[in-house]
Design an enzyme around this catalytic site. Structure first.
Site, PDB file in Angstrom:
ATOM      1  N   ASN A   9       0.996  -1.189  -0.098  1.00 42.76           N
ATOM      2  CA  ASN A   9       0.020   0.025   0.041  1.00 42.76           C
ATOM      3  C   ASN A   9       0.984   1.286  -0.142  1.00 42.76           C
ATOM      4  O   ASN A   9       1.544   1.581   1.023  1.00 42.76           O
ATOM      5  CB  ASN A   9      -1.102   0.018   1.168  1.00 42.76           C
ATOM      6  CG  ASN A   9      -1.721   1.263   1.541  1.00 42.76           C
ATOM      7  OD1 ASN A   9      -1.812   1.968   0.385  1.00 42.76           O
ATOM      8  ND2 ASN A   9      -2.339   1.317   2.631  1.00 42.76           N
ATOM      9  N   LYS A  11       0.253   4.258  -0.254  1.00 42.14           N
ATOM     10  CA  LYS A  11      -0.324   5.496  -0.106  1.00 42.14           C
ATOM     11  C   LYS A  11       0.038   6.653  -0.772  1.00 42.14           C
ATOM     12  O   LYS A  11      -0.253   6.446  -2.019  1.00 42.14           O
ATOM     13  CB  LYS A  11       0.104   5.805   1.505  1.00 42.14           C
ATOM     14  CG  LYS A  11      -0.099   4.398   2.520  1.00 42.14           C
ATOM     15  CD  LYS A  11       0.025   4.609   4.027  1.00 42.14           C
ATOM     16  CE  LYS A  11      -0.219   3.146   4.621  1.00 42.14           C
ATOM     17  NZ  LYS A  11      -0.162   3.359   6.282  1.00 42.14           N
ATOM     18  N   HIS A  94      -9.348   1.498   4.773  1.00 43.98           N
ATOM     19  CA  HIS A  94      -8.126   1.496   5.491  1.00 43.98           C
ATOM     20  C   HIS A  94      -8.560   2.326   6.607  1.00 43.98           C
ATOM     21  O   HIS A  94      -9.161   3.348   6.278  1.00 43.98           O
ATOM     22  CB  HIS A  94      -7.050   2.025   4.430  1.00 43.98           C
ATOM     23  CG  HIS A  94      -5.831   1.981   5.151  1.00 43.98           C
ATOM     24  ND1 HIS A  94      -5.411   2.713   6.197  1.00 43.98           N
ATOM     25  CD2 HIS A  94      -5.114   0.951   5.104  1.00 43.98           C
ATOM     26  CE1 HIS A  94      -4.165   2.674   6.286  1.00 43.98           C
ATOM     27  NE2 HIS A  94      -3.767   1.516   5.807  1.00 43.98           N
ATOM     28  N   GLU A  96      -6.877   4.649   7.774  1.00 41.74           N
ATOM     29  CA  GLU A  96      -6.436   5.994   7.256  1.00 41.74           C
ATOM     30  C   GLU A  96      -7.968   6.744   6.828  1.00 41.74           C
ATOM     31  O   GLU A  96      -8.205   8.065   6.981  1.00 41.74           O
ATOM     32  CB  GLU A  96      -5.115   6.246   6.573  1.00 41.74           C
ATOM     33  CG  GLU A  96      -4.026   5.968   7.384  1.00 41.74           C
ATOM     34  CD  GLU A  96      -2.954   5.536   6.737  1.00 41.74           C
ATOM     35  OE1 GLU A  96      -2.865   5.729   5.533  1.00 41.74           O
ATOM     36  OE2 GLU A  96      -2.070   5.055   7.470  1.00 41.74           O
ATOM     37  N   GLU A 166      -5.556  -4.879  10.475  1.00 37.99           N
ATOM     38  CA  GLU A 166      -4.445  -3.955  10.838  1.00 37.99           C
ATOM     39  C   GLU A 166      -4.752  -3.168  12.048  1.00 37.99           C
ATOM     40  O   GLU A 166      -5.540  -2.072  12.104  1.00 37.99           O
ATOM     41  CB  GLU A 166      -4.501  -2.849   9.465  1.00 37.99           C
ATOM     42  CG  GLU A 166      -4.288  -3.634   8.041  1.00 37.99           C
ATOM     43  CD  GLU A 166      -3.741  -2.504   7.172  1.00 37.99           C
ATOM     44  OE1 GLU A 166      -2.323  -2.670   6.760  1.00 37.99           O
ATOM     45  OE2 GLU A 166      -4.352  -1.617   6.811  1.00 37.99           O
ATOM     46  N   GLY A 172       2.493   2.206  10.737  1.00 40.84           N
ATOM     47  CA  GLY A 172       3.417   3.353  10.646  1.00 40.84           C
ATOM     48  C   GLY A 172       4.103   3.644  11.797  1.00 40.84           C
ATOM     49  O   GLY A 172       4.751   4.635  11.731  1.00 40.84           O
ATOM     50  N   SER A 213       3.537  -2.401  10.525  1.00 45.58           N
ATOM     51  CA  SER A 213       4.681  -2.399  10.578  1.00 45.58           C
ATOM     52  C   SER A 213       5.577  -3.832  10.252  1.00 45.58           C
ATOM     53  O   SER A 213       6.288  -4.193  10.812  1.00 45.58           O
ATOM     54  CB  SER A 213       5.034  -2.079  12.016  1.00 45.58           C
ATOM     55  OG  SER A 213       4.897  -0.596  12.474  1.00 45.58           O
TER      56      SER A 213
HETATM   57  P1  PGA Z   1       2.934   0.100   7.501  1.00 47.20           P
HETATM   58  O1  PGA Z   1       1.517   0.394   7.185  1.00 47.20           O
HETATM   59  O2  PGA Z   1       3.614  -1.183   7.036  1.00 47.20           O
HETATM   60  O3  PGA Z   1       3.613   1.522   7.279  1.00 47.20           O
HETATM   61  O4  PGA Z   1       2.616  -0.043   9.296  1.00 47.20           O
HETATM   62  C1  PGA Z   1       0.537  -0.624   6.925  1.00 47.20           C
HETATM   63  C2  PGA Z   1      -0.868   0.096   6.253  1.00 47.20           C
HETATM   64  O5  PGA Z   1      -1.364   1.003   6.748  1.00 47.20           O
HETATM   65  O6  PGA Z   1      -1.279  -0.806   5.234  1.00 47.20           O
END
Ligand code: PGA
Length: 256
Positions: A9, A11, A94, A96, A166, A172, A213
């Site tokens: 992803n 983003k 997601h 976010e 997630e 992140g 992560s």
């Molecule tokens: P990350 O993000 O691997 O940077 O923690 C995962 C995601 O948001 O899909």
């Protein structure tokens, strides 16, 4: 057996030219690992040129979002119908998008219905916040999100889609859930909810990813969990070598 998937992803990162270069690098570095589904999800604006550059490659493309209507007066939005032919997958719900763009279980469900109608495979995200986790609400909250996402879907539709657990506190932050924690929620909550609603055969056929992560250093342990079928990778997917390393490790875990 469920085929493992490493989904990147990207983003809101990478210009069109950077995305093209990264996609080509990934195609080259991961060409030997056909037992893993390799999916990259660049920003909308990059999709046509990346698709063109990957046309002879087994790398699959995904979008990061879609609208639930086919077309109309929705300034700035992109419909699932518009994505058909361009991508195979679309990430839906997601955290976010839920957090910053007001997405709800209802809009997530409507988007899944639209994506399926357009012939796309939704990658449906769920996951609890740190507060919910600390309050012991993970199980009920995540299960509720899965139920909300799947409202009205048939068994065939459910087993064709991909679910991604997630935990928000792990996205992140560098603070991944332990492999065991991640495996437990993917199995005892996400897959168990599908089983409750659709039975064991559908639950056994539906792919469940973990995200938050993940990186080359922890992916082996995560992929060894029986109920984890892959990863939705953010930060580590923006680097071709680290993404390819995660594909390689997954390929080895599954070959073993
Ligand atoms: P990350 O993000 O691997 O940077 O923690 C995962 C995601 O948001 O899909």
């Amino acid at each position: 057996m469920r085929k493992p998937m490493m989904a990147g992803n990207w983003k809101m990162n990478k210009s069109v030219s950077e995305a093209t270069a990264l996609a080509k690098e990934i195609a080259e570095l991961t060409s030997g690992y056909a037992n893993v589904d390799r999916v990259i999800c660049p920003a909308f604006i990059c999709l046509p040129v990346v698709q063109w550059n990957l046309k002879d490659s087994p790398i699959q493309l995904g979008a990061q979002n879609c609208h639930w209507e086919e077309s109309g007066a929705f300034t700035g939005e992109v419909s699932a119908a518009m994505l058909a032919g361009l991508v195979d997958y679309v990430i839906i719900g997601h955290s976010e998008r839920r957090q910053f763009f007001g997405e709800t279980d209802e809009s997530v469900n409507a988007k899944i219905v639209a994506a399926l109608a357009a012939g796309l495979t939704p990658i449906v995200c769920c996951g609890e916040s740190l507060e919910q986790n600390q309050a012991g609400e993970t199980q009920s909250f995540v299960s509720g999100q899965v139920r909300g996402a799947l409202v009205g879907l048939s068994a065939e539709q459910v087993q064709s889609l991909v679910l991604a657990y997630e935990p928000i506190w792990a996205i992140g932050t560098g603070l991944a859930a332990t492999a065991q924690q991640a495996g437990d929620i993917c199995g005892k909550v996400v897959r168990a909810t599908v089983q409750e609603l659709y039975g064991a055969a559908v639950a056994g056929a539906t792919r469940v990813l973990y995200g938050g992560s993940t990186k080359p250093g922890n992916i082996a342990e995560i992929m060894q969990q029986a109920d984890i079928d892959g990863a939705l990778i953010g930060g580590a997917a923006l680097d071709g070598k680290s993404y390819a390393e995660m594909v390689r490790i997954t390929s080895e875990v599954y070959a073993a």
